[in-house]
Design a protein around this motif. Structure first.
Motif, PDB file in Angstrom:
ATOM      1  N   SER A 185       0.828  -1.208   0.000  1.00 20.16           N
ATOM      2  CA  SER A 185       0.000   0.000   0.000  1.00 20.16           C
ATOM      3  C   SER A 185       0.860   1.255   0.000  1.00 20.16           C
ATOM      4  O   SER A 185       2.051   1.228   0.326  1.00 20.16           O
ATOM      5  CB  SER A 185      -0.918   0.030   1.227  1.00 20.16           C
ATOM      6  OG  SER A 185      -0.228   0.532   2.365  1.00 20.16           O
ATOM      7  N   GLU A 186       0.224   2.371  -0.364  1.00 17.49           N
ATOM      8  CA  GLU A 186       0.833   3.666  -0.110  1.00 17.49           C
ATOM      9  C   GLU A 186       1.163   3.757   1.376  1.00 17.49           C
ATOM     10  O   GLU A 186       0.550   3.075   2.211  1.00 17.49           O
ATOM     11  CB  GLU A 186      -0.141   4.768  -0.498  1.00 17.49           C
ATOM     12  CG  GLU A 186      -1.458   4.711   0.274  1.00 17.49           C
ATOM     13  CD  GLU A 186      -2.597   5.321  -0.526  1.00 17.49           C
ATOM     14  OE1 GLU A 186      -2.694   6.559  -0.557  1.00 17.49           O
ATOM     15  OE2 GLU A 186      -3.386   4.553  -1.110  1.00 17.49           O
ATOM     16  N   ALA A 187       2.155   4.562   1.714  1.00 20.11           N
ATOM     17  CA  ALA A 187       2.541   4.684   3.119  1.00 20.11           C
ATOM     18  C   ALA A 187       1.371   5.184   3.954  1.00 20.11           C
ATOM     19  O   ALA A 187       0.606   6.048   3.533  1.00 20.11           O
ATOM     20  CB  ALA A 187       3.729   5.632   3.252  1.00 20.11           C
ATOM     21  N   THR A 188       1.233   4.628   5.163  1.00 20.57           N
ATOM     22  CA  THR A 188       0.124   4.958   6.060  1.00 20.57           C
ATOM     23  C   THR A 188       0.677   5.338   7.431  1.00 20.57           C
ATOM     24  O   THR A 188       1.622   4.719   7.921  1.00 20.57           O
ATOM     25  CB  THR A 188      -0.838   3.766   6.209  1.00 20.57           C
ATOM     26  OG1 THR A 188      -0.167   2.694   6.891  1.00 20.57           O
ATOM     27  CG2 THR A 188      -1.302   3.261   4.856  1.00 20.57           C
ATOM     28  N   PRO A 220      -0.039  -3.484   4.177  1.00 20.35           N
ATOM     29  CA  PRO A 220       0.022  -2.028   4.374  1.00 20.35           C
ATOM     30  C   PRO A 220       1.460  -1.636   4.687  1.00 20.35           C
ATOM     31  O   PRO A 220       2.207  -2.396   5.314  1.00 20.35           O
ATOM     32  CB  PRO A 220      -0.881  -1.802   5.583  1.00 20.35           C
ATOM     33  CG  PRO A 220      -0.732  -3.054   6.380  1.00 20.35           C
ATOM     34  CD  PRO A 220      -0.514  -4.172   5.391  1.00 20.35           C
ATOM     35  N   GLN A 221       1.859  -0.443   4.246  1.00 20.38           N
ATOM     36  CA  GLN A 221       3.173   0.067   4.612  1.00 20.38           C
ATOM     37  C   GLN A 221       3.000   1.062   5.760  1.00 20.38           C
ATOM     38  O   GLN A 221       2.252   2.032   5.652  1.00 20.38           O
ATOM     39  CB  GLN A 221       3.861   0.756   3.436  1.00 20.38           C
ATOM     40  CG  GLN A 221       5.322   1.082   3.757  1.00 20.38           C
ATOM     41  CD  GLN A 221       5.998   1.889   2.675  1.00 20.38           C
ATOM     42  OE1 GLN A 221       5.690   3.068   2.494  1.00 20.38           O
ATOM     43  NE2 GLN A 221       6.923   1.271   1.950  1.00 20.38           N
ATOM     44  N   LEU A 265       7.367  -2.127   6.876  1.00 21.66           N
ATOM     45  CA  LEU A 265       7.802  -0.954   7.617  1.00 21.66           C
ATOM     46  C   LEU A 265       8.585  -0.051   6.668  1.00 21.66           C
ATOM     47  O   LEU A 265       9.487  -0.517   5.964  1.00 21.66           O
ATOM     48  CB  LEU A 265       8.691  -1.363   8.798  1.00 21.66           C
ATOM     49  CG  LEU A 265       8.130  -2.438   9.727  1.00 21.66           C
ATOM     50  CD1 LEU A 265       9.159  -2.779  10.808  1.00 21.66           C
ATOM     51  CD2 LEU A 265       6.816  -1.987  10.349  1.00 21.66           C
ATOM     52  N   HIS A 266       8.236   1.224   6.635  1.00 22.15           N
ATOM     53  CA  HIS A 266       8.952   2.179   5.787  1.00 22.15           C
ATOM     54  C   HIS A 266      10.209   2.616   6.522  1.00 22.15           C
ATOM     55  O   HIS A 266      10.168   3.463   7.417  1.00 22.15           O
ATOM     56  CB  HIS A 266       8.059   3.379   5.480  1.00 22.15           C
ATOM     57  CG  HIS A 266       8.555   4.244   4.355  1.00 22.15           C
ATOM     58  ND1 HIS A 266       9.872   4.300   3.983  1.00 22.15           N
ATOM     59  CD2 HIS A 266       7.903   5.099   3.514  1.00 22.15           C
ATOM     60  CE1 HIS A 266      10.025   5.140   2.969  1.00 22.15           C
ATOM     61  NE2 HIS A 266       8.830   5.644   2.667  1.00 22.15           N
ATOM     62  N   GLY A 267      11.335   2.039   6.130  1.00 25.77           N
ATOM     63  CA  GLY A 267      12.609   2.364   6.763  1.00 25.77           C
ATOM     64  C   GLY A 267      13.598   2.957   5.787  1.00 25.77           C
ATOM     65  O   GLY A 267      14.811   2.735   5.926  1.00 25.77           O
ATOM     66  N   PRO A 287       4.231 -12.405   7.690  1.00 23.95           N
ATOM     67  CA  PRO A 287       5.330 -11.751   6.968  1.00 23.95           C
ATOM     68  C   PRO A 287       5.527 -10.293   7.391  1.00 23.95           C
ATOM     69  O   PRO A 287       4.574  -9.523   7.485  1.00 23.95           O
ATOM     70  CB  PRO A 287       4.884 -11.834   5.504  1.00 23.95           C
ATOM     71  CG  PRO A 287       3.940 -12.998   5.456  1.00 23.95           C
ATOM     72  CD  PRO A 287       3.218 -12.963   6.763  1.00 23.95           C
ATOM     73  N   VAL A 288       6.785  -9.933   7.613  1.00 23.95           N
ATOM     74  CA  VAL A 288       7.168  -8.565   7.952  1.00 23.95           C
ATOM     75  C   VAL A 288       8.291  -8.148   7.005  1.00 23.95           C
ATOM     76  O   VAL A 288       9.360  -8.763   6.986  1.00 23.95           O
ATOM     77  CB  VAL A 288       7.642  -8.436   9.409  1.00 23.95           C
ATOM     78  CG1 VAL A 288       8.077  -6.998   9.706  1.00 23.95           C
ATOM     79  CG2 VAL A 288       6.544  -8.873  10.373  1.00 23.95           C
ATOM     80  N   SER A 289       8.031  -7.110   6.229  1.00 18.16           N
ATOM     81  CA  SER A 289       9.012  -6.577   5.277  1.00 18.16           C
ATOM     82  C   SER A 289       9.529  -5.235   5.774  1.00 18.16           C
ATOM     83  O   SER A 289       8.813  -4.485   6.438  1.00 18.16           O
ATOM     84  CB  SER A 289       8.351  -6.411   3.898  1.00 18.16           C
ATOM     85  OG  SER A 289       9.211  -5.727   2.997  1.00 18.16           O
ATOM     86  N   LEU A 290      10.772  -4.933   5.433  1.00 22.10           N
ATOM     87  CA  LEU A 290      11.340  -3.610   5.707  1.00 22.10           C
ATOM     88  C   LEU A 290      11.839  -3.029   4.394  1.00 22.10           C
ATOM     89  O   LEU A 290      12.632  -3.656   3.682  1.00 22.10           O
ATOM     90  CB  LEU A 290      12.516  -3.708   6.674  1.00 22.10           C
ATOM     91  CG  LEU A 290      13.268  -2.384   6.915  1.00 22.10           C
ATOM     92  CD1 LEU A 290      12.458  -1.447   7.792  1.00 22.10           C
ATOM     93  CD2 LEU A 290      14.652  -2.626   7.519  1.00 22.10           C
TER      94      LEU A 290
END
Length: 366
Positions: A59-62, A102-103, A172-174, A222-225
């Motif tokens: 998703s777009e960043a939230t 979601p991001q 996560l937006h990192g 699942p967890v993405s960075l």
């Protein structure tokens, strides 16, 4: 097509997910949620991309639930009343046969006083005055231990809500100079306490966030960075100058509970460390250094969709790293923003040089 990109359309099992192909919709902010809530038009927007053939949507960043997390208007939140809207979105995506993360986002020092939702709240960062555009009363305030604990909890709650709503994972937006990335970067993290120090010491806050998210969602979710060398403040800056340094930064993050590392580059096909290997891409290095599957993103599809950019190149440039197995998933941004059917055009050999691309979609479907 002049090269074989058929592997992009092969099914893949990754991080506990079974995906129909390796194409990912990259996270792209659109600022179409003036009240912070994703309404029916947002659900339809994402559903169209599933129907167009993309295997996974990011998703777009939230915004997470912290008063300092926001700075841009029109960005959806991932808390409170917005969660009902996100339930509608994920249900639409699943109904169309797709999968979606979601991001989750905190903007860090990009925030300045006067911004919603609480105008008196300043930007927060690892150190004071980390945003060169914010001066005087608008200067970034260094996060206290209490601030850090609250933000960690907000990330964990957002991830737990994502799982409860039925999302297939979280990202996560990192990257790009925002909060998690600010802690990793020596120019913005000048702390000498437990949250700072050398390049390994500066991983402490992102590690704590990832560990809290993992605890909130359990061992299998699942967890993405998403991470990057480049920053909005400086496209040429490098988080790590050598593969060894990058490994020392990314391995603690991976060990904290990540499932996927999303490598945000300006151009997917460029070498990550030319002096060490003139061919290997950043995603290839990350796979070797951490052992995690990767998503690669940067410049793919621009030329084929008729979008002018200095970073555009032929899809031939993707073939070599794809054949070498340097990335598991390939994220596509603006081409999918412009035409939701871009994956189908690519599969049918009509994406090259914009053939079959419906430029009328550019303004009407975003």
């Amino acid at each position: 097509m002049s090269v074989d990109l058929s592997p992009l359309f092969s099914p893949i099992d990754i991080a506990g997910l079974s995906l129909p192909n390796r194409l990912v919709m990259a996270p792209m902010s659109r600022y179409f949620c003036p009240d912070g809530i994703p309404h029916a038009d947002v659900a339809a927007y994402y559903r169209r991309r599933v129907e167009g053939g993309v295997g996974l949507i990011l998703s777009e960043a939230t915004y997470i639930n912290h008063p300092s997390a926001e700075c841009y208007r029109g960005v959806p939140r991932f808390h409170g009343a917005a969660l009902e809207g996100w339930k509608t979105v994920i249900d639409a995506v699943h109904e169309a046969g797709g999968k979606m993360f979601p991001q989750l986002w905190h903007v860090g020092s990009f925030r300045q006083p006067g911004m919603a939702p609480e105008p008196a709240v300043p930007g927060l960062g690892p150190s004071e005055n980390t945003n060169p555009a914010a001066e005087g009363d608008a200067a970034t305030r260094a996060m206290t231990d209490g601030d850090i604990a609250d933000v960690i909890a907000a990330y964990a709650q957002a991830a737990a809500d994502a799982k409860r709503l039925g999302f297939d994972g979280v990202e996560l937006h990192g990257a790009h100079g925002y909060l998690l990335d600010e802690f990793l970067w020596d120019r913005t993290n000048r702390r000498t306490d437990q949250w700072g120090g050398d390049h390994k010491g500066r991983t402490a806050f992102p590690v704590a966030v990832i560990a809290a998210v993992r605890a909130a969602v359990g061992p299998d979710f699942p967890v993405s960075l998403r991470w990057s060398q480049w920053k909005q403040q400086d496209y040429k800056v490098r988080l790590a100058d050598t593969p060894d340094m990058l490994g020392q930064i990314l391995r603690p993050l991976a060990d904290a509970g990540l499932s996927i590392l999303h490598c945000s580059t300006r151009r997917v096909w460029e070498p990550g460390f030319p002096d060490a290997d003139p061919a290997r891409t950043m995603s290839g290095w990350v796979k070797e250094l951490t052992g995690l599957p990767t998503i690669s993103v940067g410049g793919v599809g621009l030329a084929q969709a008729g979008i002018k950019s200095s970073g555009a190149a032929s899809l031939d440039a993707v073939a070599a790293p794809l054949a070498r197995g340097e990335f598991d998933l390939l994220a596509v941004g603006r081409a999918l923003l412009a035409d939701p059917n871009w994956p189908k055009l690519l599969r049918n050999g009509r994406a090259e040089d914009g053939k079959g691309f419906d430029k009328s979609q550019l303004e009407t479907l975003i």
